[in-house]
Enzyme design. Sequence first.
Site, short mmCIF file in Angstrom:
data_model
loop_
_atom_site.label_atom_id
_atom_site.label_comp_id
_atom_site.label_asym_id
_atom_site.label_seq_id
_atom_site.Cartn_x
_atom_site.Cartn_y
_atom_site.Cartn_z
CG ASP A 16 -2.10 0.96 1.05
OD1 ASP A 16 -2.33 1.42 -0.07
OD2 ASP A 16 -2.80 1.23 2.05
CD GLU A 57 -2.40 3.62 -4.61
OE1 GLU A 57 -3.41 3.81 -3.90
OE2 GLU A 57 -2.42 3.74 -5.87
CG ASP A 82 -6.01 -0.62 -0.66
OD1 ASP A 82 -5.69 0.34 -1.36
OD2 ASP A 82 -5.62 -0.77 0.51
CG ASP A 131 -3.73 1.82 5.74
OD1 ASP A 131 -3.68 2.71 4.86
OD2 ASP A 131 -4.18 2.03 6.88
CG HIS A 189 -11.82 11.00 28.89
ND1 HIS A 189 -12.54 12.01 29.50
CD2 HIS A 189 -11.66 11.38 27.61
CE1 HIS A 189 -12.80 12.97 28.62
NE2 HIS A 189 -12.28 12.61 27.46
CD GLU A 265 -11.23 14.24 21.03
OE1 GLU A 265 -11.00 13.81 19.88
OE2 GLU A 265 -12.29 14.02 21.65
#
Length: 387
Positions: A16, A57, A82, A131, A189, A265
Site C-alpha cells: 500500500d 502505491e 487495494d 496500510d 475517559h 483526541e
Amino acid sequence: MSGAAPGGRRLVVEADGGSRGNPGPAGYGAVVLDGVTGEVLAETAEYLGTCTNNVAEYRGLIAGLRAAHALAPDAAVRVRMDSKLVVEQMSGRWKIKHPDMRPLAMEARGVFPAGAVTYEWMPRERNKHADRLANEAMDAGARGETWRPPADAPARTPDLADPEPLPETPTVGWGGSDAPATTLLLLRHGETALTPEKRFSGSGGADPELSETGLRQAEAAAAAIAAAGGVAGVVSSPLARCRRTAEAVAVRLGLEVRFDEGLRETDFGAWEGLTFAEAGERYPDDQQAWLRDPGGDTGPTGGETFTAVARRAAVSRDKAIARHAGRTVLVVSHVTPIKSLLCMALGAPPSAMFRLELSPAGLSEIAYWPDGGTSIRRVNDTSHLHT
C-alpha cells in the site's frame, strides 16, 4: 508458462502507499507472507517525501516484490493491493497513460521473471497490515526519523491467522473461519471540569485531570470491566484524563497500561476551551465548512481534521489487533477516535459522527474477525454508572 521454478515457494505480497495531500507527504508499506501459513516473512516501509498516492502505491509494490525476491527468487508470488489502478495496470487490463507511472510499472515487472507474479485486488479494510506500515513510515518522516520495524512485530498477520492455504477469492464478513474475533472494548475517559460545560478539549490545549465525578465514573467502569473479566491488555491515550481512567481499570485487572499517541483526541486548534457557540461566533466560516464536510480537508481553525484523527486511530486499532489477536483489549480514548472507529466498522461516512453520542465513561465494543468482517456489539453503554 510460469517464471517460477517448479516446487518454488508460494509468497503473498500485500502493499500500500499513501499521500497526505495527493500530492503531499507520502510513504509506502509492504509485507511478505508465506502463501500457505500466512506467516509474516518480511516488512518494509519508507517515507518518500512529497508525491502522489499512485506513485506511493507503485513504490510500495516495488519494495514488496524486492523483499519477496530477496527471500525466494524462484517463488510464485501473488500480489494483493487495494489500488484498483495498480492491479489493473499491472495485470495488463488497463493502459498506463500517465508518464510517471510507466517507468515504475516497468521496474515492478523486472523484479521477477515473466509469469511469476499475479495480481489481485482486495478491499481496503483487508489491507490493514500494509496500510499501517505506510502510515507508520509517514509518521516517522514527519518526525524527521527513518521507519524501523518494531521489536514486537507479529509473527503472523491478523488477517491470516488460520494456518490454511489462502483463499483464491478473499471474502469479507462470513468467511467461515473458526478463528476467534479480536474485540476492542472502547472506553471514553471520565468527566473533567470542561465536560459539563461542553467545551472543546483536545490535544492542543490544557490537559485537564478527571474531576471528582470523573474519578467516580472511572472507578465504576473499572469495577464493571473487572467483574466481566476476559481483558488481555489495556491501551490508552496518553492524555491525563485517559491515563487516570485506564489506570483505574488496569489496577483491578493486574495489567500494565500501554500508551499510544494515535489515541489522542483531536487537536481543536483555536477552538480549544471554547463552547460550540463561542467557536461559531469567532470563526463562523471555518465552523460551517467543518460541519458541511467533516471528512474533508477542513478542520477546526488551526487544528486537526477528522480524517487525520481517523487515520491515526486506525493505525492504533491495527496495532492492538496484531498484539492481542483473538482476545479482548480495553482501549481508553476520547470522543473523536472512538467515534471514528465506530464509523469505520459500520462503513459509515464521517458525518455520522455527529449522530453518535458518547457519554463520559461510556463503553462501546467492536469485534474484528480474521476474515476482515466487523461486528459492533454495543455503543455508549453507561449501565455501570447507574448501579
